[in-house]
Design a protein around this motif. Structure first.
Motif, PDB file in Angstrom:
ATOM      1  N   ASN A   1     -44.465 -13.664 -31.216  1.00  0.00           N
ATOM      2  CA  ASN A   1     -44.142 -13.758 -29.087  1.00  0.00           C
ATOM      3  C   ASN A   1     -44.150 -15.368 -29.100  1.00  0.00           C
ATOM      4  O   ASN A   1     -44.565 -15.695 -27.504  1.00  0.00           O
ATOM      5  CB  ASN A   1     -44.416 -12.928 -28.188  1.00  0.00           C
ATOM      6  CG  ASN A   1     -43.618 -11.259 -28.806  1.00  0.00           C
ATOM      7  OD1 ASN A   1     -42.835 -11.173 -29.064  1.00  0.00           O
ATOM      8  ND2 ASN A   1     -44.728 -10.934 -28.680  1.00  0.00           N
ATOM      9  N   THR A   2     -43.982 -16.119 -30.498  1.00  0.00           N
ATOM     10  CA  THR A   2     -44.513 -16.865 -29.817  1.00  0.00           C
ATOM     11  C   THR A   2     -43.647 -18.075 -28.593  1.00  0.00           C
ATOM     12  O   THR A   2     -44.274 -19.214 -27.827  1.00  0.00           O
ATOM     13  CB  THR A   2     -44.133 -18.252 -31.471  1.00  0.00           C
ATOM     14  OG1 THR A   2     -44.775 -17.623 -32.543  1.00  0.00           O
ATOM     15  CG2 THR A   2     -44.565 -20.151 -31.295  1.00  0.00           C
ATOM     16  N   PHE A   3     -42.184 -18.157 -28.672  1.00  0.00           N
ATOM     17  CA  PHE A   3     -41.674 -19.051 -27.768  1.00  0.00           C
ATOM     18  C   PHE A   3     -41.750 -18.112 -25.957  1.00  0.00           C
ATOM     19  O   PHE A   3     -41.677 -18.264 -25.508  1.00  0.00           O
ATOM     20  CB  PHE A   3     -40.013 -18.496 -27.829  1.00  0.00           C
ATOM     21  CG  PHE A   3     -39.026 -19.063 -27.572  1.00  0.00           C
ATOM     22  CD1 PHE A   3     -38.676 -19.835 -27.536  1.00  0.00           C
ATOM     23  CD2 PHE A   3     -38.389 -18.410 -26.034  1.00  0.00           C
ATOM     24  CE1 PHE A   3     -38.169 -21.025 -26.437  1.00  0.00           C
ATOM     25  CE2 PHE A   3     -37.589 -19.728 -25.143  1.00  0.00           C
ATOM     26  CZ  PHE A   3     -37.314 -20.684 -25.212  1.00  0.00           C
TER      27      PHE A   3
ATOM     28  N   LEU B   1     -36.395 -10.159 -29.650  1.00  0.00           N
ATOM     29  CA  LEU B   1     -37.727  -9.928 -29.338  1.00  0.00           C
ATOM     30  C   LEU B   1     -38.971 -10.653 -30.551  1.00  0.00           C
ATOM     31  O   LEU B   1     -39.996  -9.452 -29.528  1.00  0.00           O
ATOM     32  CB  LEU B   1     -36.881  -8.428 -31.246  1.00  0.00           C
ATOM     33  CG  LEU B   1     -35.751  -8.109 -30.708  1.00  0.00           C
ATOM     34  CD1 LEU B   1     -35.524  -6.440 -31.909  1.00  0.00           C
ATOM     35  CD2 LEU B   1     -36.273  -6.890 -29.333  1.00  0.00           C
ATOM     36  N   GLY B   2     -39.064 -12.131 -30.564  1.00  0.00           N
ATOM     37  CA  GLY B   2     -39.920 -11.696 -30.475  1.00  0.00           C
ATOM     38  C   GLY B   2     -39.861 -12.279 -32.489  1.00  0.00           C
ATOM     39  O   GLY B   2     -38.795 -12.584 -32.694  1.00  0.00           O
ATOM     40  N   ASP B   3     -41.151 -13.101 -32.673  1.00  0.00           N
ATOM     41  CA  ASP B   3     -41.058 -13.472 -34.168  1.00  0.00           C
ATOM     42  C   ASP B   3     -41.593 -13.328 -35.118  1.00  0.00           C
ATOM     43  O   ASP B   3     -43.281 -12.952 -34.650  1.00  0.00           O
ATOM     44  CB  ASP B   3     -41.251 -15.570 -33.959  1.00  0.00           C
ATOM     45  CG  ASP B   3     -42.600 -15.999 -33.596  1.00  0.00           C
ATOM     46  OD1 ASP B   3     -43.104 -15.049 -32.473  1.00  0.00           O
ATOM     47  OD2 ASP B   3     -43.363 -16.479 -34.494  1.00  0.00           O
ATOM     48  N   VAL B   4     -41.716 -12.849 -36.389  1.00  0.00           N
ATOM     49  CA  VAL B   4     -42.688 -12.618 -36.915  1.00  0.00           C
ATOM     50  C   VAL B   4     -42.458 -12.664 -38.747  1.00  0.00           C
ATOM     51  O   VAL B   4     -41.237 -13.659 -38.913  1.00  0.00           O
ATOM     52  CB  VAL B   4     -41.467 -10.436 -36.879  1.00  0.00           C
ATOM     53  CG1 VAL B   4     -41.629  -9.438 -37.127  1.00  0.00           C
ATOM     54  CG2 VAL B   4     -40.718 -10.869 -37.995  1.00  0.00           C
ATOM     55  N   ALA B   5     -43.594 -12.790 -39.701  1.00  0.00           N
ATOM     56  CA  ALA B   5     -43.740 -13.195 -40.356  1.00  0.00           C
ATOM     57  C   ALA B   5     -42.576 -12.867 -41.289  1.00  0.00           C
ATOM     58  O   ALA B   5     -42.080 -12.262 -41.721  1.00  0.00           O
ATOM     59  CB  ALA B   5     -44.985 -12.695 -40.962  1.00  0.00           C
ATOM     60  N   ALA B   6     -41.956 -14.286 -42.419  1.00  0.00           N
ATOM     61  CA  ALA B   6     -41.465 -13.987 -42.876  1.00  0.00           C
ATOM     62  C   ALA B   6     -41.866 -14.362 -44.168  1.00  0.00           C
ATOM     63  O   ALA B   6     -43.353 -14.630 -44.843  1.00  0.00           O
ATOM     64  CB  ALA B   6     -40.423 -15.123 -43.206  1.00  0.00           C
TER      65      ALA B   6
ATOM     66  N   GLU C   1     -37.127 -15.930 -35.772  1.00  0.00           N
ATOM     67  CA  GLU C   1     -37.342 -14.665 -34.707  1.00  0.00           C
ATOM     68  C   GLU C   1     -36.258 -13.723 -34.909  1.00  0.00           C
ATOM     69  O   GLU C   1     -35.309 -13.948 -35.565  1.00  0.00           O
ATOM     70  CB  GLU C   1     -36.529 -15.625 -33.822  1.00  0.00           C
ATOM     71  CG  GLU C   1     -37.679 -16.753 -33.235  1.00  0.00           C
ATOM     72  CD  GLU C   1     -37.034 -17.515 -32.157  1.00  0.00           C
ATOM     73  OE1 GLU C   1     -38.456 -18.141 -31.152  1.00  0.00           O
ATOM     74  OE2 GLU C   1     -35.754 -17.595 -31.544  1.00  0.00           O
ATOM     75  N   LEU C   2     -36.490 -12.198 -34.393  1.00  0.00           N
ATOM     76  CA  LEU C   2     -35.444 -11.111 -34.361  1.00  0.00           C
ATOM     77  C   LEU C   2     -34.818 -10.852 -33.280  1.00  0.00           C
ATOM     78  O   LEU C   2     -35.480 -11.211 -32.239  1.00  0.00           O
ATOM     79  CB  LEU C   2     -36.517 -10.231 -34.700  1.00  0.00           C
ATOM     80  CG  LEU C   2     -37.065  -9.828 -36.192  1.00  0.00           C
ATOM     81  CD1 LEU C   2     -37.402  -8.644 -36.336  1.00  0.00           C
ATOM     82  CD2 LEU C   2     -36.216 -10.490 -37.126  1.00  0.00           C
ATOM     83  N   GLN C   3     -33.274 -11.306 -32.770  1.00  0.00           N
ATOM     84  CA  GLN C   3     -32.364 -11.607 -31.897  1.00  0.00           C
ATOM     85  C   GLN C   3     -31.777 -10.176 -31.794  1.00  0.00           C
ATOM     86  O   GLN C   3     -30.663 -10.068 -32.983  1.00  0.00           O
ATOM     87  CB  GLN C   3     -32.027 -12.670 -31.944  1.00  0.00           C
ATOM     88  CG  GLN C   3     -31.128 -12.779 -30.562  1.00  0.00           C
ATOM     89  CD  GLN C   3     -30.557 -14.680 -30.124  1.00  0.00           C
ATOM     90  OE1 GLN C   3     -29.557 -14.576 -30.625  1.00  0.00           O
ATOM     91  NE2 GLN C   3     -31.367 -15.075 -29.297  1.00  0.00           N
TER      92      GLN C   3
END
Length: 498
Positions: free
Chosen positions: A20-22, A106-111, A118-120
């Motif tokens: 949830n960086t943003f 939804l937030g960001d996850v590790a690639a 980020e997943l939107q």
């Protein structure tokens, strides 16, 4: 003796750790809210390649947990859903506040390859930025975005990705009632040019600086030590945008809505609406039926890319500090675009060196293509079959032109140019086939998939995705997908509601 096999456990969504960086930015940048549940969702398709980017096994995408999560009905552990605010110029006119009207982050996850994504959810319901809209996306436009996101990635063009497409029987009113869907989009960031314009035009310099620092720290860390990091940011975004425009032009891609709120601060292709791939070559072609003035016609895209960079420069001016420094950051757009386009066209023609008169050869080629309305993708793909010492083999290529004699004259010049660098037919064909796709997402192919999907047959969506994931391969079993559009396709139109 126990002979029963133990089935390995397939990791589920619990491995997605949301950072949830943003959401760590001040509250003025977004509104936290939950997606609106999608009634009785079902999986239309999921991209195994996109899933792999965040470490998800393809089997997970068929699970009910996956479907409920990416329909917006279940909130993954650690996710802090939100809709971002931004503004923008639409068709060259300042539109004021816009924002995520039907998209929820939804937030960001590790690639899996490093970094974060980020997943939107697009189509996940109304937000405070919906501007009287219902916040939903229809299956028709969602299929187009899902397929084109992955097709562009396979073409090697910077783009947001599409993880999944979830459908529902819920109806939304457009020109007529249509079933709804949710596309899960992925990108390192969905920050846009319009995100900066929002704070500039609201005279909120503190927030403008916060956003610029967030982008530099998270996505351009190499710029932090520059003498003027904000000038360096503008210069780098300008470079990336110029290169992106060249990549679009080189495959005949038309975005359709190049508003500043649809321009990625990372130089990605973002927000697939009324897009199209050039078929009968016409540089004035407009793929968006809503664009009555042709602002976003194919030939205009490079110029609009530059216009949008100037709009970003205006927004960053208070941070950069002077008009002169801002103009200096923007100054190389044309040079970057021209050099990248020249490089891509030389590769498309199998030319390994650059000669002074090459521009004449290229200009003559495009004039011929326009005069005969030659299919863009098929021409470049078939050009690789030309043989230096066997003009009789030109027939399939030559027959694409109305004026055969004019083509013969051009082909004579082209062959002479190839001989200047001792070009070899077989090696050149391999190189050209790796640059000129055989398969692109033609509107009629998307329409066939859409019509089947509207009757709950998703097989064509899945088949098209598989074909478009390998656009440079011959795939002889799918050769019909590279054919010219049928007559009925001439009536197809896409607009901002698509």
């Amino acid at each position: 003796m126990n002979t029963r096999l133990v089935t390995p456990e397939v990791p589920g969504l619990e491995q997605l750790r949301f950072a949830n960086t943003f959401a760590q930015l001040p509250a003025a940048f977004y509104t936290k809210l939950m997606p609106t549940p999608l009634p009785t969702p079902y999986l239309v398709d999921a991209s195994a390649q996109a899933a792999g980017l965040i470490g998800l096994d393809a089997e997970v995408t068929a699970s009910d947990e996956f479907i409920q999560t990416f329909a917006g009905n279940r909130i993954a552990t650690g996710s802090q859903p939100l809709a971002a605010v931004y503004s923008g110029h639409q068709f060259g006119v300042w539109a004021g506040q816009l924002g995520d009207g039907r998209a929820i982050l939804l937030g960001d996850v590790a690639a899996s390859a490093g970094g974060r994504l980020e997943l939107q959810l697009k189509g996940a319901g109304a937000t405070p930025y919906s501007r009287m809209g219902d916040g939903r996306a229809v299956l028709r436009s969602s299929i187009r975005e899902y397929l084109c996101s992955e097709a562009m990635a396979a073409l090697g063009i910077p783009t947001s990705r599409a993880l999944s497409l979830i459908g529902s029987d819920q109806l939304a009113m457009r020109e007529r009632p249509e079933t709804t869907a949710v596309v899960t989009r992925m990108a390192p960031s969905f920050v846009r040019f319009g995100s900066f314009e929002h704070w500039y035009y609201n005279n909120r310099q503190e927030e403008l600086k916060i956003l610029a620092d967030y982008v530099i720290t998270g996505f351009y860390p190499e710029l932090q030590d520059a003498a003027n990091p904000y000038q360096a940011l503008l210069a780098e975004v300008t470079r990336r945008t110029a290169h992106l425009m060249a990549q679009w032009q080189a495959v005949g891609f038309m975005h359709g809505v190049m508003n500043t709120d649809n321009m990625s601060i990372l130089g990605l292709t973002l927000d697939y609406g009324p897009f199209g791939f050039m078929e009968a070559y016409d540089p004035r072609h407009i793929c968006n039926h809503t664009d009555q003035q042709g602002r976003y016609a194919y030939s205009m895209q490079p110029q609009i890319g530059q216009w949008n960079c100037y709009a970003l420069g205006q927004a960053l001016l208070p941070l950069i500090g002077s008009v002169e420094a801002t103009e200096a950051a923007l100054a190389d757009y044309q040079g970057q675009y021209g050099a990248k386009m020249d490089e891509l066209l030389h590769t498309k023609l199998g030319l390994q060196s650059h000669q002074a008169d090459d521009s004449k050869l290229l200009d003559a080629m495009f004039a011929l293509m326009q005069g005969s309305h030659v299919d863009f993708t098929r021409f470049f793909r078939s050009l690789g079959n030309l043989r230096l010492d066997d003009a009789s083999a030109d027939a399939p290529l030559r027959d694409q032109f109305i004026d055969r004699a004019a083509f013969d004259a051009w082909a004579l010049q082209y062959r002479a140019r190839l001989r200047m660098e001792n070009s070899q037919d077989s090696a050149r064909k391999l190189a050209m086939d790796a640059s000129n796709p055989k398969y692109v997402l033609r509107n009629y192919l998307a329409q066939i998939a859409i019509e089947k999907a509207q009757n709950k047959d998703f097989s064509e969506v899945r088949k098209l995705l598989q074909i478009l994931e390998n656009p440079f391969d011959e795939q002889p079993q799918h050769a019909q997908y590279a054919e010219l559009p049928p007559d009925w396709a001439r009536g197809l139109e896409v607009s901002c509601s698509s």
